[in-house]
Design an enzyme around this catalytic site. Sequence first.
Site, mmCIF file in Angstrom:
data_model
loop_
_atom_site.group_PDB
_atom_site.id
_atom_site.type_symbol
_atom_site.label_atom_id
_atom_site.label_comp_id
_atom_site.label_asym_id
_atom_site.label_seq_id
_atom_site.Cartn_x
_atom_site.Cartn_y
_atom_site.Cartn_z
ATOM 1 N N GLY A 83 6.685 2.726 3.127
ATOM 2 C CA GLY A 83 8.139 2.774 3.236
ATOM 3 C C GLY A 83 8.899 2.080 2.133
ATOM 4 O O GLY A 83 10.064 1.722 2.326
ATOM 5 N N LYS A 84 8.302 1.894 0.959
ATOM 6 C CA LYS A 84 9.010 1.215 -0.132
ATOM 7 C C LYS A 84 10.191 2.057 -0.625
ATOM 8 O O LYS A 84 11.317 1.560 -0.748
ATOM 9 C CB LYS A 84 8.030 0.926 -1.276
ATOM 10 C CG LYS A 84 6.892 -0.006 -0.891
ATOM 11 C CD LYS A 84 5.978 -0.299 -2.052
ATOM 12 C CE LYS A 84 5.176 0.918 -2.465
ATOM 13 N NZ LYS A 84 4.218 1.345 -1.422
ATOM 14 N N HIS B 212 -25.852 4.836 16.010
ATOM 15 C CA HIS B 212 -24.627 4.179 15.543
ATOM 16 C C HIS B 212 -23.778 3.701 16.720
ATOM 17 O O HIS B 212 -23.313 2.553 16.752
ATOM 18 C CB HIS B 212 -23.793 5.159 14.707
ATOM 19 C CG HIS B 212 -24.313 5.399 13.331
ATOM 20 N ND1 HIS B 212 -24.695 4.388 12.487
ATOM 21 C CD2 HIS B 212 -24.494 6.558 12.636
ATOM 22 C CE1 HIS B 212 -25.095 4.900 11.332
ATOM 23 N NE2 HIS B 212 -24.984 6.223 11.397
ATOM 24 N N HIS C 179 -29.250 10.377 15.761
ATOM 25 C CA HIS C 179 -28.706 9.634 14.621
ATOM 26 C C HIS C 179 -27.368 8.988 14.997
ATOM 27 O O HIS C 179 -27.171 7.775 14.823
ATOM 28 C CB HIS C 179 -28.531 10.608 13.443
ATOM 29 C CG HIS C 179 -27.927 9.998 12.220
ATOM 30 N ND1 HIS C 179 -28.642 9.762 11.072
ATOM 31 C CD2 HIS C 179 -26.653 9.584 11.950
ATOM 32 C CE1 HIS C 179 -27.849 9.230 10.161
ATOM 33 N NE2 HIS C 179 -26.626 9.117 10.667
ATOM 34 N N GLU C 180 -26.443 9.788 15.533
ATOM 35 C CA GLU C 180 -25.124 9.266 15.884
ATOM 36 C C GLU C 180 -25.182 8.373 17.123
ATOM 37 O O GLU C 180 -24.398 7.422 17.241
ATOM 38 C CB GLU C 180 -24.143 10.423 16.113
ATOM 39 C CG GLU C 180 -23.980 11.367 14.929
ATOM 40 C CD GLU C 180 -23.525 10.671 13.661
ATOM 41 O OE1 GLU C 180 -22.937 9.574 13.754
ATOM 42 O OE2 GLU C 180 -23.767 11.210 12.561
ATOM 43 N N PRO D 104 0.825 -1.213 0.000
ATOM 44 C CA PRO D 104 0.000 0.000 0.000
ATOM 45 C C PRO D 104 0.857 1.260 0.000
ATOM 46 O O PRO D 104 2.037 1.224 0.372
ATOM 47 C CB PRO D 104 -0.805 -0.123 1.307
ATOM 48 C CG PRO D 104 -0.701 -1.555 1.707
ATOM 49 C CD PRO D 104 0.606 -2.041 1.192
ATOM 50 N N PRO D 105 0.278 2.392 -0.394
ATOM 51 C CA PRO D 105 1.037 3.653 -0.387
ATOM 52 C C PRO D 105 1.439 4.057 1.028
ATOM 53 O O PRO D 105 0.716 3.809 1.997
ATOM 54 C CB PRO D 105 0.042 4.665 -0.981
ATOM 55 C CG PRO D 105 -0.988 3.854 -1.683
ATOM 56 C CD PRO D 105 -1.072 2.555 -0.956
ATOM 57 N N ASP E 290 -25.703 5.742 5.027
ATOM 58 C CA ASP E 290 -25.855 4.541 5.852
ATOM 59 C C ASP E 290 -26.567 3.436 5.083
ATOM 60 O O ASP E 290 -26.164 2.267 5.127
ATOM 61 C CB ASP E 290 -26.635 4.878 7.127
ATOM 62 C CG ASP E 290 -25.913 5.901 7.992
ATOM 63 O OD1 ASP E 290 -24.671 5.891 7.986
ATOM 64 O OD2 ASP E 290 -26.590 6.702 8.659
#
Length: 563
Positions: free
Chosen positions: A151-152, A379, A375-376, A147-148, A451
């Site tokens: 550390g490549k 969740h 709403h939150e 993945p980006p 959602d």
Amino acid sequence: MSDLRKLKVYFRLHWIKILLITLASILGIFTVIVLSAGVTAMLNLESFYKQLQFSSIPLQFFFSIVTAIIFASIYTIFHYWFFFGGGMTKLGQKKVKSEEVNIRWKEVIGMDEVKREAWEVVQLLKDRSSLQRVGGRVIKGLLLSGPPGCGKTYLAKAIATEVGLPFLSVVGSEIEGIIVGLGAAKLRALFKEARAMAELHGGCIVFIDEVDSIARPRRGDMGFGGQMSANAAVNQLLTEMDGLRKIENNVVVIGATNVDERELDPALMRAGRFDRKIYIGLPSLKDRENLFRFYLSKIKYDPESIDVAVVARKAVYKSPADISNIAREASIIAVRNKKEKVTMKEINEAMDRIDLGLKKPIEFSEKEKEQVAYHEAGHAIVAYLLHPTDDVFKASIIPRSIGLGVVSHHSRQESHIHNREYYLANIKVTLGSYVAEKLKFNTTTSGVDEDMHQAMWWAYNMVWRWGMGPSGLKGNFKALEASFGNPLGFSTPNFLSEKTKEKLDEDVQKIIQQCLQEVEGLLTKEAQLLERFAQELKNRQELDYDEIEAIFKECGKERLRQP
């Protein structure tokens, strides 16, 4: 190394420049001779008219030559720059020089297994004689994938520093240009320089970042020449890495890419070209702790305020680049707050800003604030009580770039494979907002749009791809449809029968409805907890991990733990 050998290598690299300088010198000497002859003739003439006539000839000749040289030079330079130097595509590019690479091995934090594999390559490059005594050869290519931000490029620079060899770096996108064949020409020039450096210094490392730009599988051209140029670049890279050369040069190619190696040309992936393939993934919990200590040591911070172990657990799925960015952003926030040191408060703000986005200057009405709070809260409660792996780290009703509110929940450690219960829990968490709004206000808002999209996405993939539907239909129907429905990979509506599609769609809805019933039963049972959490969120606007834990403990609730 003898001066004669250095001179030969220099001449092989710069023979065009030497030839042009020689021709220019000869032309200059000839011009001086002609000009001197003209001046001498002018001085020896008796008649004024003869003197004027003869003296004008060398002067006219001289000015003609000067004019021709100026226009020829301008044309030659522009022609070479446009056709062989990349033209407009080269503007703003900066080539990395070997002396600019100064990354020590000890500065590569974490990824112990990767470093162990890469260190063997370093030892082989340092001590080639031991390998040659047993008849072996140094590897020709090392492919770093992952993945980006993991550390490549950093690891490639560390390898070059430890080995002490010349380091030629190029980005794959810089090789191709607007002219057909330009990529192959640039690769020839790059490896020509690398072989010369290897002859002078005993070896050379060529680092190609984003190597997938010039390593995609070769295909037929569509008639405009673009694919033909890309194919030529791949062919040239194949030849340079393992071609028919009489002299074996100690040139090692290190490639870095974010794509899967299966998406690269198979001829490049075989032994003899990219002999070693190292996958550099996201850091583990221990590696994240070491990375935070390393980057925090570069700034002033309060060690009593910041618990590195806690921060590392919150930073699950973060890359080394993300962790570096968190430390840098925290220092900026500390300066903005006029503090001398970075504390845990700045670290949390930095992580929120990176993960959740910037705060929006939106003023809620009291009704809207209450709707977003419930709403939150829906969740958060479902995630806390029903999710088998995730912890709830933050709940907020402060508008940010990702939405009007947010509940941040994720696992404390990386998970690489998930079961049916995990996906069902994700669906239930996303539907918690819909059920909470319906129970409190007897209606729902458009805030559940994303959602619903997430819930449908999970349910769809469970049924169509992973064989987790309630009807018992098994198979990756989506992959089969894409693979066999059309030779170009596009899906076709005729591959599956309408009856099968209806059955699959029914399974998707059954999963959604079943999860809705369970969430509605939970929030109805925990109505008092929903009311308490929503009111706390409405009053404080943001709740962190410790505050969320305190609310649930006061209500006598414990989160579901995965066995």
